[in-house]
Design an enzyme around this catalytic site. Sequence first.
Site, mmCIF file in Angstrom:
data_model
loop_
_atom_site.group_PDB
_atom_site.id
_atom_site.type_symbol
_atom_site.label_atom_id
_atom_site.label_comp_id
_atom_site.label_asym_id
_atom_site.label_seq_id
_atom_site.Cartn_x
_atom_site.Cartn_y
_atom_site.Cartn_z
ATOM 1 C CG HIS A 1 40.971 54.092 -0.361
ATOM 2 N ND1 HIS A 1 39.810 53.758 -0.989
ATOM 3 C CD2 HIS A 1 41.537 52.922 0.009
ATOM 4 C CE1 HIS A 1 39.665 52.438 -0.982
ATOM 5 N NE2 HIS A 1 40.704 51.908 -0.370
ATOM 6 C CB ALA B 1 46.579 58.374 -4.441
ATOM 7 N N GLY C 1 38.620 62.641 -3.077
ATOM 8 C CA GLY C 1 38.305 63.901 -3.762
ATOM 9 C C GLY C 1 39.353 64.955 -3.493
ATOM 10 C CG ASP D 1 37.246 51.593 -4.895
ATOM 11 O OD1 ASP D 1 37.845 51.202 -3.889
ATOM 12 O OD2 ASP D 1 37.271 52.784 -5.294
ATOM 13 C CG ASN E 1 42.238 52.797 -4.063
ATOM 14 O OD1 ASN E 1 43.079 51.943 -4.286
ATOM 15 N ND2 ASN E 1 41.080 52.523 -3.503
ATOM 16 C CB VAL E 2 44.580 57.369 -8.799
ATOM 17 C CG1 VAL E 2 44.607 58.795 -9.360
ATOM 18 C CG2 VAL E 2 45.892 57.038 -8.111
HETATM 19 P P1 13P Z 1 40.624 60.073 -5.202
HETATM 20 O O1 13P Z 1 39.366 60.316 -5.960
HETATM 21 O O2 13P Z 1 40.847 61.076 -4.155
HETATM 22 O O3 13P Z 1 41.787 59.856 -6.104
HETATM 23 O O4 13P Z 1 40.416 58.713 -4.395
HETATM 24 C C1 13P Z 1 40.145 57.538 -5.098
HETATM 25 C C2 13P Z 1 39.855 56.427 -4.177
HETATM 26 O O5 13P Z 1 40.344 56.364 -3.077
HETATM 27 C C3 13P Z 1 38.944 55.386 -4.665
HETATM 28 O O6 13P Z 1 38.690 54.415 -3.728
#
Ligand code: 13P
Length: 281
Positions: A206, A208, A179, A80, A228-229
């Site tokens: 990103h 999510a 976040g 990532d 992305n979570v």
């Molecule tokens: P969150 O922490 O908001 O779920 O986002 C994760 C992310 O986008 C990692 O690249």
Amino acid sequence: MLISTKTLLTTAQAENYAIGAFNVYNLEGVRAVIAAAEAENSPAMLQIHPGSLKHGGLPLVALCLAAARQAKVPFSVHLDHSSAAQDIKTALQAGLVSIMADGSHLKYDDNVTFTRQMTTLVHQHGGFVEAELGRLTGTEDDLTVPEHQSKLTDSDQAIEFVNQTQIDALAVCIGNVHGRYHRPPQLDFQRLEAIRNNVAVPLVLHGASGLPNSMIEKSIEFGVCKFNVNTEIRGAYLTSLKENLSLPNSPDLVPLMQTAITAMQAVVVKKLRLFKSVGKA
Ligand code: 13P
């Protein structure tokens, strides 16, 4: 089984569902994501953040790859947000061939140069590159409206960016944040639709965690095929640890870890159902 991110995302794109890419830090996270995906007969991705790579190093990469190979459902392993060429080279040497080359903090031309160089390198290893256009931040609270708009993905620039860099997937900024959302999230679906109409590569969203179900569903309708979570799974992990550590007789480590896995697994299951990838393994 370990398969390519390209196969995972192009299949999801063709069949109108999305792949969940879940950030993992350790064995418990990996176990939770794989157990959830196996239980739901769903494909998914294990995702390593550079901070997590720095901490876990090659053993963490080896763990993720081995677990993905052993999984009963299709998995890929992805690096990532990597803005350092050296991190990307280290990851490639360790066998990670699915990479987010993140030049989104740079000026547009420098973002193109960095992303194109990294894409050439990763493609030489037969790999897959995701990159970001626009700039995702932790919170938008202190920005004026023009500042906020300037950080969103421009749909016309997106065509140019994809053509110039030859990336395989585009991470979009349409009001999503990493976040916690400190105010109700507002995603710009008109912008997402315009980007979708302009570029053919899979789109990634990103941040999510904390998005309402209706926004996830609408994002899939408008072409997002990777979410992305991180925050929600990490939250479940920490809450589970806090609750169990405060018991008068703290359990032994193994049951403590198992309870944390179960808590994270429940979050991942909910997301897989929302992403419509259940039964697609
Ligand atoms: P969150 O922490 O908001 O779920 O986002 C994760 C992310 O986008 C990692 O690249």
